[in-house]
Design an enzyme around this catalytic site. Structure first.
Site, PDB file in Angstrom:
ATOM      1  N   ARG A   1       6.253  -2.654   6.931  1.00  0.00           N
ATOM      2  CA  ARG A   1       7.098  -2.938   5.772  1.00  0.00           C
ATOM      3  C   ARG A   1       7.980  -4.137   6.104  1.00  0.00           C
ATOM      4  O   ARG A   1       8.506  -4.253   7.225  1.00  0.00           O
ATOM      5  CB  ARG A   1       7.984  -1.745   5.431  1.00  0.00           C
ATOM      6  CG  ARG A   1       7.266  -0.570   4.769  1.00  0.00           C
ATOM      7  CD  ARG A   1       6.753  -0.911   3.373  1.00  0.00           C
ATOM      8  NE  ARG A   1       6.169   0.221   2.694  1.00  0.00           N
ATOM      9  CZ  ARG A   1       4.869   0.556   2.716  1.00  0.00           C
ATOM     10  NH1 ARG A   1       4.014  -0.185   3.400  1.00  0.00           N
ATOM     11  NH2 ARG A   1       4.433   1.597   2.052  1.00  0.00           N
TER      12      ARG A   1
ATOM     13  N   GLU B   1       8.899  -8.210  -2.097  1.00  0.00           N
ATOM     14  CA  GLU B   1       7.529  -8.522  -2.540  1.00  0.00           C
ATOM     15  C   GLU B   1       7.453  -8.475  -4.053  1.00  0.00           C
ATOM     16  O   GLU B   1       8.098  -7.618  -4.670  1.00  0.00           O
ATOM     17  CB  GLU B   1       6.554  -7.510  -1.924  1.00  0.00           C
ATOM     18  CG  GLU B   1       6.527  -7.601  -0.416  1.00  0.00           C
ATOM     19  CD  GLU B   1       5.605  -6.564   0.247  1.00  0.00           C
ATOM     20  OE1 GLU B   1       4.945  -5.800  -0.487  1.00  0.00           O
ATOM     21  OE2 GLU B   1       5.573  -6.521   1.471  1.00  0.00           O
TER      22      GLU B   1
ATOM     23  N   HIS C   1       0.243  -8.121   1.196  1.00  0.00           N
ATOM     24  CA  HIS C   1       0.273  -6.641   1.341  1.00  0.00           C
ATOM     25  C   HIS C   1      -1.102  -6.049   1.022  1.00  0.00           C
ATOM     26  O   HIS C   1      -1.252  -5.241   0.093  1.00  0.00           O
ATOM     27  CB  HIS C   1       1.358  -6.027   0.455  1.00  0.00           C
ATOM     28  CG  HIS C   1       1.812  -4.672   0.946  1.00  0.00           C
ATOM     29  ND1 HIS C   1       3.089  -4.200   0.808  1.00  0.00           N
ATOM     30  CD2 HIS C   1       1.126  -3.679   1.581  1.00  0.00           C
ATOM     31  CE1 HIS C   1       3.178  -2.976   1.317  1.00  0.00           C
ATOM     32  NE2 HIS C   1       1.994  -2.636   1.794  1.00  0.00           N
TER      33      HIS C   1
HETATM   34  C1  DGY Z   1       0.832   2.303   2.340  1.00  0.00           C
HETATM   35  O1  DGY Z   1       0.004   3.140   1.971  1.00  0.00           O
HETATM   36  O2  DGY Z   1       1.980   2.605   2.622  1.00  0.00           O
HETATM   37  C2  DGY Z   1       0.368   0.909   2.458  1.00  0.00           C
HETATM   38  O3  DGY Z   1       1.396   0.011   2.646  1.00  0.00           O
HETATM   39  C3  DGY Z   1      -0.473   0.527   1.256  1.00  0.00           C
HETATM   40  O4  DGY Z   1      -1.351  -0.430   1.712  1.00  0.00           O
END
Ligand code: DGY
Length: 329
Positions: A239, A268, A287
């Site tokens: 993240r 984002e 992402h």
């Molecule tokens: C999640 O599932 O948390 C991922 O970031 C999605 O790709």
């Protein structure tokens, strides 16, 4: 008994819609590229018994208060930092996620970023496109050696462990830092537990895979980049807010680290004018850690199963706040 009503906040694979349709009446925000506007989400949630959500939907106290009928929010992601779990719990709303089904796909992407940043793949592609390739030369476009190097994994959960396992194919030494020791990973691949600072000092590649929590927010900043080797490659496939972005820009500009591969960003989506994008030593993707059709289908069907199970009184596969169910499992 009337069928439960569900709301789905984005277009999702058909297999998942079929699962929802078998048990519920549903409506959805029928878009591939635009998140559901907040006002629409709150209006639709007010009518719904359950909502199937994306990581771009903010699931906070306002959402919970606006959705008095809502029993379950099935988030189509393993991460759930978009949700205020105590607020949902306080309103009696069950939250579910999709662990397990995206582990390898996300680990693959972390490796793609690691290799692309280390070997200057995007920079080389852009150079050719711009007509900048003049000749083969011994010191032209040299990058960082991967085979035999030291990999540092910050966060040895499912995805971090999968990234670590892939390092065996590159004869790498693997260091990890985690809240808890991971004896199984140590036994399986000889991974070595290190303190955060020791890992940062020793690793040629630092890959961050912790969840975003109050403890991990901003955990990689100027101090941490200063500890890394000037040849280090930094990868974030977790993240964005785990990293202090301005400090990352400075570290990349001033040669405190060699390169970065990034799947995630503080806010984002980022625009073309984002300061990280002007840098030749950055590989950035939008992402897409879990973005294969097979994996997105598994994630959507997992979310659909969680939603339907909660709405039909079946055992819920992936509860985040099981205390809402009243039996603490
Ligand atoms: C999640 O599932 O948390 C991922 O970031 C999605 O790709």
């Amino acid at each position: 008994m009337p069928r439960p009503r569900a709301y789905i906040t984005r277009r999702i694979p058909h297999a998942a819609l079929e699962i929802v349709a078998a048990a519920c009446d549903y409506t959805l925000w029928d878009s591939d590229d635009q998140p559901v506007p907040r006002a629409v989400l709150l209006r639709e949630a007010a009518q719904a018994d359950g909502v199937l959500t994306m990581l771009s939907d903010k699931l906070d106290g306002e959402f919970a208060a606006a959705a008095p009928r809502c029993q379950v929010v099935a988030n189509m992601a393993v991460g759930y930092d978009n949700a205020d779990v105590p607020a949902l719990t306080a309103h009696g709303v069950l939250l579910t996620n999709t662990p397990g089904v995206l582990t390898d796909t996300t680990a693959d992407l972390a490796w793609a970023l690691l290799m692309a940043a280390a070997r200057r793949i995007v920079e080389g592609h852009k150079l050719i496109e711009a007509g900048g390739w003049k000749s083969w030369s011994p010191l032209f476009m040299v990058g960082q050696e991967i085979s035999g190097a030291t990999l540092g994994i910050v966060g040895a959960g499912r995805i971090g462990s999968a990234v670590a396992r892939r390092a065996r194919g590159f004869d790498m030494r693997v260091l990890y830092h985690n809240r808890h020791r991971a004896p199984a990973l140590e036994a399986e691949i000889g991974a070595e537990y290190h303190s955060f600072d020791d890992l940062l000092r020793a690793a040629d590649f630092v890959v961050v895979l912790v969840p975003l929590t109050a403890e991990t927010r901003g955990m990689v900043g100027a101090r941490e980049f200063a500890l890394m080797k000037p040849t280090a490659v930094f990868v974030n496939a977790a993240r964005g807010p785990i990293v202090q972005e301005q400090a990352l820009v400075a570290a990349l500009k001033h040669g405190q680290i060699a390169a970065a591969g990034l799947d995630v960003f503080e806010h984002e989506p980022i625009g073309a004018d984002h300061p990280l994008l002007g840098l030749p030593n950055v590989v950035a993707v939008p992402h897409i850690g879990s973005a294969t059709l097979a994996t997105r289908t598994r994630m959507a069907t997992a979310a659909a199963h969680n939603l339907v199970a909660a709405l039909t009184g079946q055992p819920v596969p992936n509860p985040v706040n099981p205390e809402v169910l009243g039996h603490g499992d």
